[in-house]
Design an enzyme around this catalytic site. Structure first.
Site, PDB file in Angstrom:
ATOM      1  N   CYS A 193     -15.983  33.409  -3.210  1.00 47.00           N
ATOM      2  CA  CYS A 193     -17.491  33.669  -3.207  1.00 47.00           C
ATOM      3  C   CYS A 193     -18.046  33.710  -2.058  1.00 47.00           C
ATOM      4  CB  CYS A 193     -17.882  32.580  -4.074  1.00 47.00           C
ATOM      5  SG  CYS A 193     -18.061  30.811  -3.468  1.00 47.00           S
ATOM      6  N   ASP A 240      -2.644  12.291   3.922  1.00 47.04           N
ATOM      7  CA  ASP A 240      -1.451  12.918   5.197  1.00 47.04           C
ATOM      8  C   ASP A 240      -0.519  14.140   4.821  1.00 47.04           C
ATOM      9  OD1 ASP A 240       0.587  11.483   4.264  1.00 47.04           O
ATOM     10  OD2 ASP A 240      -0.147   9.746   5.450  1.00 47.04           O
ATOM     11  N   PRO A 275       4.620  -5.977   3.888  1.00 44.77           N
ATOM     12  CA  PRO A 275       5.068  -6.905   4.664  1.00 44.77           C
ATOM     13  C   PRO A 275       4.012  -8.053   4.302  1.00 44.77           C
ATOM     14  CG  PRO A 275       4.278  -5.328   5.848  1.00 44.77           C
ATOM     15  CD  PRO A 275       4.462  -4.740   4.572  1.00 44.77           C
ATOM     16  N   GLU A 276       2.897  -8.049   4.133  1.00 44.93           N
ATOM     17  CA  GLU A 276       1.865  -8.795   4.000  1.00 44.93           C
ATOM     18  C   GLU A 276       1.621  -9.248   2.137  1.00 44.93           C
ATOM     19  OE1 GLU A 276       0.245 -10.064   6.625  1.00 44.93           O
ATOM     20  OE2 GLU A 276       1.188  -8.606   8.037  1.00 44.93           O
ATOM     21  N   ASN A 317      -2.934   8.573   0.072  1.00 44.11           N
ATOM     22  CA  ASN A 317      -2.822   8.999   1.385  1.00 44.11           C
ATOM     23  C   ASN A 317      -3.308  10.446   1.288  1.00 44.11           C
ATOM     24  OD1 ASN A 317      -1.911   6.512   1.902  1.00 44.11           O
ATOM     25  ND2 ASN A 317       0.214   7.046   2.256  1.00 44.11           N
ATOM     26  N   CYS A 376     -17.824  27.146  -5.837  1.00 43.19           N
ATOM     27  CA  CYS A 376     -16.794  27.439  -6.788  1.00 43.19           C
ATOM     28  C   CYS A 376     -15.693  26.558  -6.889  1.00 43.19           C
ATOM     29  CB  CYS A 376     -16.349  28.786  -6.815  1.00 43.19           C
ATOM     30  SG  CYS A 376     -15.314  29.429  -5.379  1.00 43.19           S
ATOM     31  N   HIS A 395      -6.728  10.951  -3.505  1.00 47.93           N
ATOM     32  CA  HIS A 395      -8.005  10.913  -2.506  1.00 47.93           C
ATOM     33  C   HIS A 395      -7.925  12.440  -1.774  1.00 47.93           C
ATOM     34  CE1 HIS A 395      -8.181   6.288  -2.258  1.00 47.93           C
ATOM     35  NE2 HIS A 395      -8.715   6.837  -3.351  1.00 47.93           N
ATOM     36  N   THR A 434      -0.022  -0.460   0.060  1.00 48.24           N
ATOM     37  CA  THR A 434      -1.413  -0.437  -0.259  1.00 48.24           C
ATOM     38  C   THR A 434      -2.034  -1.865  -0.242  1.00 48.24           C
ATOM     39  OG1 THR A 434      -3.154   0.161  -1.817  1.00 48.24           O
ATOM     40  CG2 THR A 434      -1.076  -0.188  -2.747  1.00 48.24           C
ATOM     41  N   SER A 435      -3.226  -2.188   0.177  1.00 46.03           N
ATOM     42  CA  SER A 435      -3.951  -3.604  -0.110  1.00 46.03           C
ATOM     43  C   SER A 435      -4.428  -3.610  -1.373  1.00 46.03           C
ATOM     44  CB  SER A 435      -4.931  -3.191   1.017  1.00 46.03           C
ATOM     45  OG  SER A 435      -5.887  -2.384   0.740  1.00 46.03           O
TER      46      SER A 435
END
Ligand code: OAD
Length: 247
Positions: A157, A111, A221-222, A109, A137, A126, A195-196
């Site tokens: 710079c 965020d 949950p999935e 994430n 630079c 990420h 995470t998937s």
């Protein structure tokens, strides 16, 4: 109507949690869902912005072609995130850092909610929406300390700065994945939360941990592609499940 099953942590997992010395947690968009951050897959995602698909405006090519448009998009997303707060899942993970001699938090994430919740060291695979990076630079800056000039100028710079996030078509920041792999090799307990687990290389971390002998636990949950591969797949929301370990 069937009553929903109460979430329970198995005795086996409780014992492992109590005895573990090295723990790795990998998080994805689902850990921030309760805070109001849309996930990437399975609903909610803004797939088009000003007529541009998400993967076009968030791409390395767009940085070269139209950097001000990339800034406009990330400024827009940051404004939405500004109002959001960490949820009990972020808070539980922040408490875990002082509980184990070795603890590594790796997130996909951008965020910043793990930091806001108090997690001191976060491997942000990420990048972060709160940082800018010089295109020349690579000097980094906290966006909250920059003025509104777009694109901002690098204090080191004078070149242009861009959002310090991994865009489509780009590599991960140097060293981040390697550090995460080292922790995956050394942990006894690995949690994969929200995470998937289909975006590589992050999705390789649970594989590395399991292959190195870690007990692998998914909280989602999935069902995901990873569920079958885990020692335990807890089918529950992160914000409800993770606090159960703190009692
Ligand atoms: P996804 O959107 O692919 O997956 C989010 C997962 O969170 C799904 O499996 C949901 O079932 C789960 N989920 C939803 N609500 C949850 C909750 N309350 N508690 C726990 N889990 C919940 O997001 P990621 O796996 O993070 O990369 O996506 C990985 C990468 O794909 C992102 O970092 C992004 C994207 O391309 C870049 O932008 C570079």
């Amino acid at each position: 109507m069937q009553a929903s099953k109460a979430l329970e942590i198995s005795e086996n997992l409780r014992e492992r949690f109590a005895c573990a010395r090295n723990v790795l947690v990998l998080t994805g968009a689902g850990v921030s869902a309760e805070s109001g951050v849309p996930t990437f897959r399975g609903g909610g995602q803004t797939t088009v912005w000003k007529g541009m698909p998400f993967d076009v405006i968030s791409s390395a090519r767009m940085v070269e072609r139209d950097l001000p448009a990339v800034w406009e998009w990330f400024d827009y997303r940051r404004k939405l995130l500004e109002k959001l707060s960490p949820n009990p899942a972020h808070q539980a993970i922040a408490r875990w850092q002082d509980r184990f001699p070795g603890f590594t938090l790796v997130t996909q994430n951008i965020d910043g909610l793990h930091h806001t919740a108090g997690s001191r060291e976060v491997i942000e695979l990420h990048g972060s929406i709160w940082r800018a990076r010089c295109v020349a630079c690579s000097a980094r800056a906290d966006i909250r300390l920059l003025n509104d000039e777009r694109p901002p100028a690098c204090a080191e710079c004078g070149n242009y700065m861009r959002p310090d996030v991994v865009l489509f078509g780009e590599m991960l920041p140097a060293g981040a994945f390697e550090r995460a792999v080292e922790s995956a090799k050394n942990c006894e307990l690995c949690f994969v939360v929200g995470t998937s687990a289909i975006v590589y290389p992050a999705a390789a971390l649970p594989e590395v941990a399991r292959a190195s002998g870690a007990y692998l636990v998914e909280v989602n949950p999935e069902k995901t592609a990873l569920s079958e591969f885990c020692d335990e797949a807890i089918q529950g929301k992160a914000e409800k499940t993770l606090p159960l370990f703190c009692v």
